[in-house]
Design a protein around this motif. Structure first.
Motif, PDB file in Angstrom:
ATOM      1  N   SER A   1      37.941  51.399  32.094  1.00  0.00           N
ATOM      2  CA  SER A   1      38.959  50.269  33.030  1.00  0.00           C
ATOM      3  C   SER A   1      40.107  49.848  31.886  1.00  0.00           C
ATOM      4  O   SER A   1      39.641  49.310  30.465  1.00  0.00           O
ATOM      5  CB  SER A   1      38.532  50.059  33.614  1.00  0.00           C
ATOM      6  OG  SER A   1      37.737  50.200  34.373  1.00  0.00           O
ATOM      7  N   ILE A   2      41.210  49.388  32.104  1.00  0.00           N
ATOM      8  CA  ILE A   2      42.281  48.745  32.073  1.00  0.00           C
ATOM      9  C   ILE A   2      42.651  47.832  33.249  1.00  0.00           C
ATOM     10  O   ILE A   2      43.146  48.083  34.072  1.00  0.00           O
ATOM     11  CB  ILE A   2      43.019  49.818  31.289  1.00  0.00           C
ATOM     12  CG1 ILE A   2      44.386  48.697  30.806  1.00  0.00           C
ATOM     13  CG2 ILE A   2      43.795  50.609  32.449  1.00  0.00           C
ATOM     14  CD1 ILE A   2      45.683  49.257  29.925  1.00  0.00           C
ATOM     15  N   SER A   3      42.704  46.965  32.728  1.00  0.00           N
ATOM     16  CA  SER A   3      44.007  45.930  33.988  1.00  0.00           C
ATOM     17  C   SER A   3      45.598  45.351  34.042  1.00  0.00           C
ATOM     18  O   SER A   3      45.967  46.227  33.876  1.00  0.00           O
ATOM     19  CB  SER A   3      42.784  44.298  34.049  1.00  0.00           C
ATOM     20  OG  SER A   3      43.616  43.957  32.276  1.00  0.00           O
ATOM     21  N   ALA A   4      45.171  45.413  35.171  1.00  0.00           N
ATOM     22  CA  ALA A   4      46.844  45.047  35.564  1.00  0.00           C
ATOM     23  C   ALA A   4      47.200  43.948  35.242  1.00  0.00           C
ATOM     24  O   ALA A   4      49.107  44.026  34.732  1.00  0.00           O
ATOM     25  CB  ALA A   4      46.969  45.126  37.226  1.00  0.00           C
ATOM     26  N   ALA A   5      46.505  43.059  34.861  1.00  0.00           N
ATOM     27  CA  ALA A   5      47.355  41.411  34.644  1.00  0.00           C
ATOM     28  C   ALA A   5      47.611  41.553  32.943  1.00  0.00           C
ATOM     29  O   ALA A   5      49.153  41.418  33.025  1.00  0.00           O
ATOM     30  CB  ALA A   5      46.086  40.552  35.429  1.00  0.00           C
ATOM     31  N   ASP A   6      46.687  41.859  32.998  1.00  0.00           N
ATOM     32  CA  ASP A   6      46.955  41.894  30.632  1.00  0.00           C
ATOM     33  C   ASP A   6      46.722  42.982  29.946  1.00  0.00           C
ATOM     34  O   ASP A   6      46.842  42.862  28.853  1.00  0.00           O
ATOM     35  CB  ASP A   6      46.361  40.780  30.648  1.00  0.00           C
ATOM     36  CG  ASP A   6      44.117  40.658  30.676  1.00  0.00           C
ATOM     37  OD1 ASP A   6      43.875  39.380  30.429  1.00  0.00           O
ATOM     38  OD2 ASP A   6      44.400  41.777  31.426  1.00  0.00           O
ATOM     39  N   GLU A   7      46.337  43.875  30.584  1.00  0.00           N
ATOM     40  CA  GLU A   7      45.886  45.094  29.882  1.00  0.00           C
ATOM     41  C   GLU A   7      45.085  45.165  29.284  1.00  0.00           C
ATOM     42  O   GLU A   7      44.607  46.170  28.229  1.00  0.00           O
ATOM     43  CB  GLU A   7      46.980  45.608  29.151  1.00  0.00           C
ATOM     44  CG  GLU A   7      48.524  46.007  30.290  1.00  0.00           C
ATOM     45  CD  GLU A   7      49.784  46.534  29.817  1.00  0.00           C
ATOM     46  OE1 GLU A   7      50.619  46.675  29.059  1.00  0.00           O
ATOM     47  OE2 GLU A   7      49.314  47.828  28.973  1.00  0.00           O
TER      48      GLU A   7
END
Length: 119
Positions: free
Chosen positions: A50-56
């Protein structure tokens, strides 16, 4: 129309590499966490990366850590999964998922792409 379209799967020999792509449309890509799942025959679907939207920030299943790398390109609304040192046990259908912020609605799923690793 909300869509996720995966591509890049195929047949590769053990030790080889593949780069999967997941192109999103119809939703605010930059706000969604992007994830890759896989499902092998007879097994449950498992979260791979997974990779987040906020801070990658990224996270990986123990089985792929150090071999796979997830990334995203906001300009192209596309997430990627670079898979190196592939093993026969990586054989599965790989699915891309877009997970919205809390309260935004349901996850978005792609149709899947087959990855087969021969020994």
């Amino acid at each position: 129309q909300v869509r996720l379209v995966e591509s890049g799967g195929g047949l590769v020999q053990s030790g080889g590499s593949l780069n999967l792509s997941c192109a999103g449309s119809g939703f605010t890509f930059s706000s969604y966490t992007m994830s890759w799942y896989r499902q092998a025959p007879g097994k449950e679907r498992e979260l791979v990366a997974s990779i987040s939207a906020a801070d990658e920030s990224t996270s990986y299943a123990d089985s792929v850590a150090g071999r796979f790398a997830i990334s995203r390109d906001y300009a192209k609304n596309t997430a990627y999964l670079q898979m190196n040192s592939l093993k026969p046990e990586d054989t599965a259908v790989y699915f891309c998922a877009a997970v919205p912020p809390l309260g935004w609605g349901n996850d978005i799923w792609g149709q899947g792409t087959q990855v087969t690793v021969s020994s």
